[in-house]
Design a protein around this motif. Structure first.
Motif, PDB file in Angstrom:
ATOM      1  N   ASN A 125     -19.761 -28.975  18.898  1.00 24.40           N
ATOM      2  CA  ASN A 125     -19.356 -28.532  20.237  1.00 24.40           C
ATOM      3  C   ASN A 125     -20.122 -29.327  21.284  1.00 24.40           C
ATOM      4  N   GLY A 126     -19.504 -29.528  22.432  1.00 25.03           N
ATOM      5  CA  GLY A 126     -20.229 -30.167  23.521  1.00 25.03           C
ATOM      6  C   GLY A 126     -19.413 -31.195  24.271  1.00 25.03           C
ATOM      7  N   ILE A 127     -20.147 -32.034  24.997  1.00 25.70           N
ATOM      8  CA  ILE A 127     -19.549 -33.060  25.847  1.00 25.70           C
ATOM      9  C   ILE A 127     -19.344 -34.328  25.017  1.00 25.70           C
ATOM     10  N   TYR A 128     -18.090 -34.733  24.899  1.00 22.79           N
ATOM     11  CA  TYR A 128     -17.730 -35.967  24.201  1.00 22.79           C
ATOM     12  C   TYR A 128     -17.492 -37.064  25.238  1.00 22.79           C
ATOM     13  N   THR A 129     -17.632 -38.306  24.794  1.00 25.09           N
ATOM     14  CA  THR A 129     -17.439 -39.443  25.687  1.00 25.09           C
ATOM     15  C   THR A 129     -16.265 -40.286  25.213  1.00 25.09           C
ATOM     16  N   ALA A 130     -15.382 -40.619  26.142  1.00 26.70           N
ATOM     17  CA  ALA A 130     -14.297 -41.561  25.884  1.00 26.70           C
ATOM     18  C   ALA A 130     -14.682 -42.870  26.573  1.00 26.70           C
ATOM     19  N   THR A 131     -14.797 -43.927  25.783  1.00 27.60           N
ATOM     20  CA  THR A 131     -15.140 -45.239  26.314  1.00 27.60           C
ATOM     21  C   THR A 131     -13.946 -46.167  26.113  1.00 27.60           C
ATOM     22  N   VAL A 132     -13.525 -46.814  27.192  1.00 29.37           N
ATOM     23  CA  VAL A 132     -12.404 -47.741  27.137  1.00 29.37           C
ATOM     24  C   VAL A 132     -12.943 -49.126  27.467  1.00 29.37           C
ATOM     25  N   ARG A 133     -12.646 -50.075  26.581  1.00 33.81           N
ATOM     26  CA  ARG A 133     -13.097 -51.460  26.757  1.00 33.81           C
ATOM     27  C   ARG A 133     -11.865 -52.358  26.780  1.00 33.81           C
ATOM     28  N   TYR A 134     -11.850 -53.278  27.758  1.00 37.60           N
ATOM     29  CA  TYR A 134     -10.748 -54.227  27.889  1.00 37.60           C
ATOM     30  C   TYR A 134     -11.356 -55.605  28.064  1.00 37.60           C
ATOM     31  N   GLY A 135     -11.353 -56.409  27.029  1.00 37.78           N
ATOM     32  CA  GLY A 135     -12.025 -57.698  27.080  1.00 37.78           C
ATOM     33  C   GLY A 135     -13.515 -57.508  26.871  1.00 37.78           C
ATOM     34  N   GLU A 136     -14.263 -58.511  27.232  1.00 36.47           N
ATOM     35  CA  GLU A 136     -15.696 -58.495  26.977  1.00 36.47           C
ATOM     36  C   GLU A 136     -16.497 -57.661  27.978  1.00 36.47           C
TER      37      GLU A 136
END
Length: 156
Positions: A125-136
């Motif tokens: 349970n808790g705060i999840y992180t969504a990380t989006v990377r586009y290129g370097e």
């Protein structure tokens, strides 16, 4: 006494100045005129760096999720980096990766991906992180809350 031609000196200095300016800032003929305005010249040495820049804008469809829910991550980019997929990583509060996907940016500069919550990695349970990377160099993050439907004794 040596005769100095002032005009020749001025032209020589001007030619050297223009040669240095073209070397540093690219060919002046690349400047375009639109509606009486002059577009800035982008130096060749910066064009390579700029070609990898595209700001990412994205969001999740909700702020709180439970086991069995589907997370929709959608967004857009400022410019398309051809042959470059978007990578989306979801990580739990302990920073462990729970899922990862690669997504193609559509011609209209948008993207969308769906993630079904469930399995052995979705127990914290808790705060999840969504990380989006586009290129370097193009990275963006957002957070969402996950509340497991598991018995509290089964949680980490």
């Amino acid at each position: 006494m040596v005769s100095i031609d002032k005009a020749a000196i001025i032209w020589s200095v001007l030619i050297v100045f223009v040669a240095v300016e073209i070397t540093l800032f690219g060919n002046a003929s690349e400047t375009a005129h639109h509606d009486g305005k002059i577009d800035p010249i982008i130096p060749d040495n910066l064009k390579e760096q700029i070609s990898h820049i595209s700001k990412i804008h994205f969001q999740t469809d909700k702020e709180v999720y439970n086991t069995g829910d589907i997370i929709m991550i959608s967004g857009y980019v400022d410019r398309i980096l051809y042959d470059t997929p978007i990578t989306i990583v979801l990580a739990n509060p302990l920073e462990d990766i729970v899922t990862i996907a690669q997504v193609t940016v559509d011609d209209d500069k948008t993207f969308v991906e769906y993630f079904k919550i469930g399995g052995s990695l979705w127990v914290q349970n808790g705060i999840y992180t969504a990380t989006v990377r586009y290129g370097e160099k193009n990275i963006a993050e957002t957070n969402f809350m996950f509340l497991s439907d598991l018995d509290p004794d089964d949680l980490l």
